[in-house]
Write a protein that holds these residues in place. Structure first.
Motif, PDB file in Angstrom:
ATOM      1  N   UNK A  92       0.836  -1.205   0.000  1.00 53.36           N
ATOM      2  CA  UNK A  92       0.000   0.000   0.000  1.00 53.36           C
ATOM      3  C   UNK A  92       0.872   1.257   0.000  1.00 53.36           C
ATOM      4  N   UNK A  93       0.275   2.430  -0.234  1.00 56.09           N
ATOM      5  CA  UNK A  93       1.090   3.647  -0.220  1.00 56.09           C
ATOM      6  C   UNK A  93       1.695   3.838   1.151  1.00 56.09           C
ATOM      7  N   UNK A  94       2.914   4.304   1.156  1.00 50.78           N
ATOM      8  CA  UNK A  94       3.598   4.540   2.416  1.00 50.78           C
ATOM      9  C   UNK A  94       4.325   3.322   2.944  1.00 50.78           C
ATOM     10  N   UNK A  95       4.429   2.267   2.112  1.00 47.81           N
ATOM     11  CA  UNK A  95       5.104   1.065   2.602  1.00 47.81           C
ATOM     12  C   UNK A  95       6.595   1.104   2.300  1.00 47.81           C
ATOM     13  N   UNK A  96       7.050   2.170   1.626  1.00 47.79           N
ATOM     14  CA  UNK A  96       8.486   2.311   1.394  1.00 47.79           C
ATOM     15  C   UNK A  96       9.002   1.594   0.165  1.00 47.79           C
ATOM     16  N   UNK A  97       8.095   1.150  -0.722  1.00 49.95           N
ATOM     17  CA  UNK A  97       8.563   0.402  -1.883  1.00 49.95           C
ATOM     18  C   UNK A  97       9.359   1.270  -2.848  1.00 49.95           C
ATOM     19  N   UNK A  98       8.853   2.495  -3.111  1.00 51.82           N
ATOM     20  CA  UNK A  98       9.581   3.391  -4.009  1.00 51.82           C
ATOM     21  C   UNK A  98      10.889   3.855  -3.367  1.00 51.82           C
ATOM     22  N   UNK A  99      10.836   4.131  -2.069  1.00 46.87           N
ATOM     23  CA  UNK A  99      12.060   4.531  -1.368  1.00 46.87           C
ATOM     24  C   UNK A  99      13.114   3.431  -1.487  1.00 46.87           C
ATOM     25  N   UNK A 100      12.687   2.185  -1.312  1.00 43.71           N
ATOM     26  CA  UNK A 100      13.628   1.064  -1.427  1.00 43.71           C
ATOM     27  C   UNK A 100      14.249   1.034  -2.816  1.00 43.71           C
ATOM     28  N   UNK A 101      13.397   1.194  -3.825  1.00 44.95           N
ATOM     29  CA  UNK A 101      13.886   1.168  -5.208  1.00 44.95           C
ATOM     30  C   UNK A 101      14.914   2.271  -5.433  1.00 44.95           C
ATOM     31  N   UNK A 147       7.834  -9.182  -3.432  1.00 46.07           N
ATOM     32  CA  UNK A 147       8.050  -8.762  -2.048  1.00 46.07           C
ATOM     33  C   UNK A 147       6.864  -7.915  -1.637  1.00 46.07           C
ATOM     34  N   UNK A 148       6.073  -8.412  -0.695  1.00 46.53           N
ATOM     35  CA  UNK A 148       4.961  -7.624  -0.182  1.00 46.53           C
ATOM     36  C   UNK A 148       5.472  -6.827   1.013  1.00 46.53           C
ATOM     37  N   UNK A 149       5.292  -5.492   0.943  1.00 42.01           N
ATOM     38  CA  UNK A 149       5.764  -4.645   2.035  1.00 42.01           C
ATOM     39  C   UNK A 149       4.567  -4.031   2.742  1.00 42.01           C
ATOM     40  N   UNK A 150       4.729  -3.788   4.034  1.00 39.38           N
ATOM     41  CA  UNK A 150       3.634  -3.174   4.774  1.00 39.38           C
ATOM     42  C   UNK A 150       4.032  -1.768   5.219  1.00 39.38           C
ATOM     43  N   UNK A 151       3.014  -0.958   5.554  1.00 43.22           N
ATOM     44  CA  UNK A 151       3.268   0.417   5.980  1.00 43.22           C
ATOM     45  C   UNK A 151       4.247   0.392   7.149  1.00 43.22           C
ATOM     46  N   UNK A 152       5.224   1.289   7.096  1.00 41.25           N
ATOM     47  CA  UNK A 152       6.284   1.262   8.093  1.00 41.25           C
ATOM     48  C   UNK A 152       7.571   0.720   7.495  1.00 41.25           C
ATOM     49  N   UNK A 153       7.459   0.216   6.253  1.00 40.31           N
ATOM     50  CA  UNK A 153       8.664  -0.173   5.531  1.00 40.31           C
ATOM     51  C   UNK A 153       9.251  -1.507   5.917  1.00 40.31           C
ATOM     52  N   UNK A 154       8.397  -2.438   6.360  1.00 35.95           N
ATOM     53  CA  UNK A 154       8.940  -3.768   6.639  1.00 35.95           C
ATOM     54  C   UNK A 154       8.477  -4.749   5.577  1.00 35.95           C
ATOM     55  N   UNK A 155       9.291  -5.787   5.402  1.00 35.41           N
ATOM     56  CA  UNK A 155       8.984  -6.804   4.407  1.00 35.41           C
ATOM     57  C   UNK A 155       8.063  -7.837   5.041  1.00 35.41           C
ATOM     58  N   UNK A 156       6.920  -8.091   4.395  1.00 39.56           N
ATOM     59  CA  UNK A 156       5.978  -9.062   4.955  1.00 39.56           C
ATOM     60  C   UNK A 156       6.239 -10.461   4.399  1.00 39.56           C
TER      61      UNK A 156
END
Lengths: 272, 382
Positions: free
Chosen positions: B36-45, B207-216
């Protein structure tokens, strides 16, 4: 002419006679010499202003830092009265400049102490329109294009020179045009300084001999008309240059650029 | 391989965009970051090409710490595609694509030749080479964006929601062509999306990520659907996951039924004679199915005409013979005649299949999977 009859000034017919006299065109104090001086001064002033304002504008636009400060300063500078600043600078600077040499007929010997303050005033007036339009141009670039520029591996300098500057060229050029018009118009004031040439000479000197049939009122009107014609001609040339320099890709998307809010403060309205 | 080694990105106010992310994106495969938005996926990229610097941890490219490489140099070796394409508006399509080769010091001619090749690779006609981005559609712009990222033939590609700004039809085309190009080039790709369907379609691993930037969870798509690790993943993967998992099951040999057809333009009387349960399939000159015709309801008067496109029901989807169970089931369910249309790879009509036939295959497969799961579960326990 009613006006002439009322206040005792020579009629507009005298202006036509002035223009028809070849003696008023040629020679070191002729119209053409003044036009040349006017153009040289304008060129020097606008180039100096651009050399300062364009790089600063590009850096401000690129970093996004200092925009409030610059916008405020620019608007404040626009409110500065040119004549007042000119007199102030002549009083302060001229006694401290000891260059007596001249350069050809455009810069007569002894004129430099007055020319420098006069041109400095104009540089100060020309900077705000160029500066604001430059950084507005950079900021109107799509953020995605800037992101992609950095993302493809351009250094910050390459981003500025290869992407931001060419994309903001229409706005940079419109700033240059505004500044140029303003300088051409305001240069007339510079003739209040002794020994400074340009078309303002005709106006200021004409004003001092207002009732002189040859060098008075007719010369003043001739000077004013010439400034207007010169401004239109130079603007047309710059417009052409803008068209030639702007990438078709930018020109095609130009509607978006032209609706930029910065243009509502277009300094053309303040010129003169 | 791209390795995230305990990567964290925090901001001065204390919020964490990415929290201790460790992940290996395998070489030559597509790894999708989804959440979801805010999960840090773009930041990680963006930490891979140092558009953002990690607060702690390392990102390694084939074992090399990216922090030790100059950002500009690093980025020239990584293809980067972003959502709005981000084409340079003052450059032609060809010069946009040639950007990175030129930055790498290739000659203008060499760079342009390369750009022309890429134009073809991404499925754009050479006539677009001299156009400017403003003259292109959104889909075309995005193709140019992909071509630009591929121009210097980087081993690694980063793609940040590249297909989400275009309409669904174009998006599907772009996704399919992206998979075609990847099959050819085998780049190591990290792909960011918020769309789980896109992730499942494109990802070799997700990789499913959750809000807060952790890998689920970081798993291949089939496993993500069949064995979500926790409630968050199960919820994010969605309600239709049983149905969607069929996207990964090939149909196998389906019992295709013969189906009478008429060609477009044939007399309707022929259609009325040959219809089955009131419907007949209309095909084009190349045998590609065009739509169903309700021939049973035609009056004598109407039957004097010929089969035109205006009479066709276009509701049915098509499934390919070598396709997935999901396509086959969808074809059967969506067909107005109840008979799902199956085509050959080249688009020619092959036969029809009913929903119950597809379901029978699904049942067989499910039984096999259940038995396998029980075996592996008991294996884990012992």
């Amino acid at each position: 002419m009613k006006l002439a009859a009322d206040n005792g000034l020579p009629g507009l017919g005298r202006v036509v006679i002035w223009f028809n006299d070849p003696g008023n065109w040629w020679g070191s104090t002729g119209l053409l010499a003044h036009v040349r001086e006017h153009l040289v001064y304008t060129f020097v002033v606008v180039c100096t202003a651009a050399l300062i304002a364009v790089p600063v504008g590009l850096v401000i636009g690129h970093t996004g830092r200092g925009t409030t400060l610059i916008a405020g300063t620019s608007n404040a500078l626009r409110a500065v009265p040119a004549l007042g600043l000119l007199i102030f600078l002549i009083v302060v600077l001229s006694p401290r400049i000891h260059i007596r040499q001249g350069l050809g007929s455009t810069i007569p010997a002894g004129s430099v102490p007055y020319l420098i303050p006069a041109l400095l005033v104009l540089v100060i007036l020309a900077i705000p329109p160029i500066l604001t339009s430059t950084y507005a141009g950079v900021q109107s670039l799509e953020p995605a294009a800037r992101e992609a520029a950095a993302g493809t591996g351009m250094t910050p300098l390459q981003v500025i020179l290869k992407v931001e500057m060419p994309c903001s060229l229409p706005l940079i050029m419109s700033g240059l045009r505004s500044a140029t018009l303003q300088v051409i118009a305001t240069l007339t004031v510079a003739a209040y300084a002794p020994l400074v040439g340009g078309l303002g000479r005709l106006i200021v000197d004409g004003h001092q001999n207002l009732r002189d049939l040859r060098y008075g009122y007719p010369a003043m009107v001739a000077g004013g008309v010439s400034v207007a014609v010169l401004a239109l001609a130079v603007d047309a040339l710059l417009n052409l240059a803008q068209r030639l320099l702007t990438s078709p890709g930018i020109a095609l998307s130009g509607t978006r650029q032209r609706t930029n809010p910065m243009n509502s403060q277009n300094p053309v309205q303040n010129a003169g | 391989m791209i390795r995230f080694d305990s990567v964290t990105k925090g901001y001065p106010d204390g919020t964490l965009a990415v929290d201790n992310l460790s992940l290996d994106a395998p070489s030559g495969q597509i790894s999708v970051l989804v959440g979801p938005s805010g999960c840090g996926k773009t930041t990680s990229l963006r930490m891979v090409n140092r558009m953002i610097e990690p607060t702690s941890g390392r990102v390694l490219l084939d074992g090399r710490d990216t922090a030790s490489i100059e950002p500009a140099e690093l980025r020239r070796g990584i293809g980067y595609v972003i959502q709005q394409a981000g084409l340079f508006p003052h450059k032609t399509v060809l010069d946009n694509i040639a950007t990175v080769p030129l930055l790498l010091g290739r000659s203008k001619r060499e760079a342009r030749n390369r750009a022309a090749e890429l134009l073809e690779l991404v499925g754009l006609p050479q006539t677009l080479a001299g156009r400017y981005p403003v003259q292109l559609s959104g889909g075309q712009q995005q193709r140019v964006g992909v071509a630009r990222a591929l121009a210097a033939d980087p081993p690694v590609m980063l793609m940040d929601e590249p297909f989400s700004a275009v309409d669904p039809v174009v998006r599907e085309q772009l996704q399919n062509e992206f998979l075609r190009i990847q099959a050819e080039l085998s780049k190591t790709i990290i792909f960011v999306t918020h769309d789980i369907d896109e992730a499942i379609k494109l990802g070799d691993k997700i990789a499913v990520m959750r809000v807060g930037g952790t890998l689920a969870q970081f798993s291949p798509p089939a496993e993500l659907l069949s064995r979500p690790r926790d409630e968050f993943v199960a919820g994010f993967v969605g309600r239709d996951r049983g149905y969607r998992a069929l996207s990964f099951a090939s149909t196998g040999p389906l019992p295709l039924a013969e189906e009478p057809t008429v060609r477009l333009g044939d007399p309707l009387s022929a259609a009325r004679e040959r219809e089955k349960d009131g419907w007949i399939l209309v095909v084009g000159q190349d045998d590609a199915p065009l739509g169903w015709l309700a021939a049973g309801g035609l009056t004598d008067e109407q039957a004097k005409g010929s089969a035109g496109t205006d009479l066709l029901n276009l509701g049915g989807t098509l499934a390919t013979k070598a396709g997935t169970l999901r396509e086959a089931l969808d074809a059967a369910l969506s067909s107005p005649s109840g008979r799902g249309v199956i085509v050959h790879e080249d688009g020619r009509f092959a036969g029809t299949v009913t929903a119950s036939q597809v379901l029978a295959r699904i049942e067989t497969r499910a039984t096999r999977l259940r038995e396998g799961a029980i075996r592996s579960a008991t294996g884990v326990c012992s």
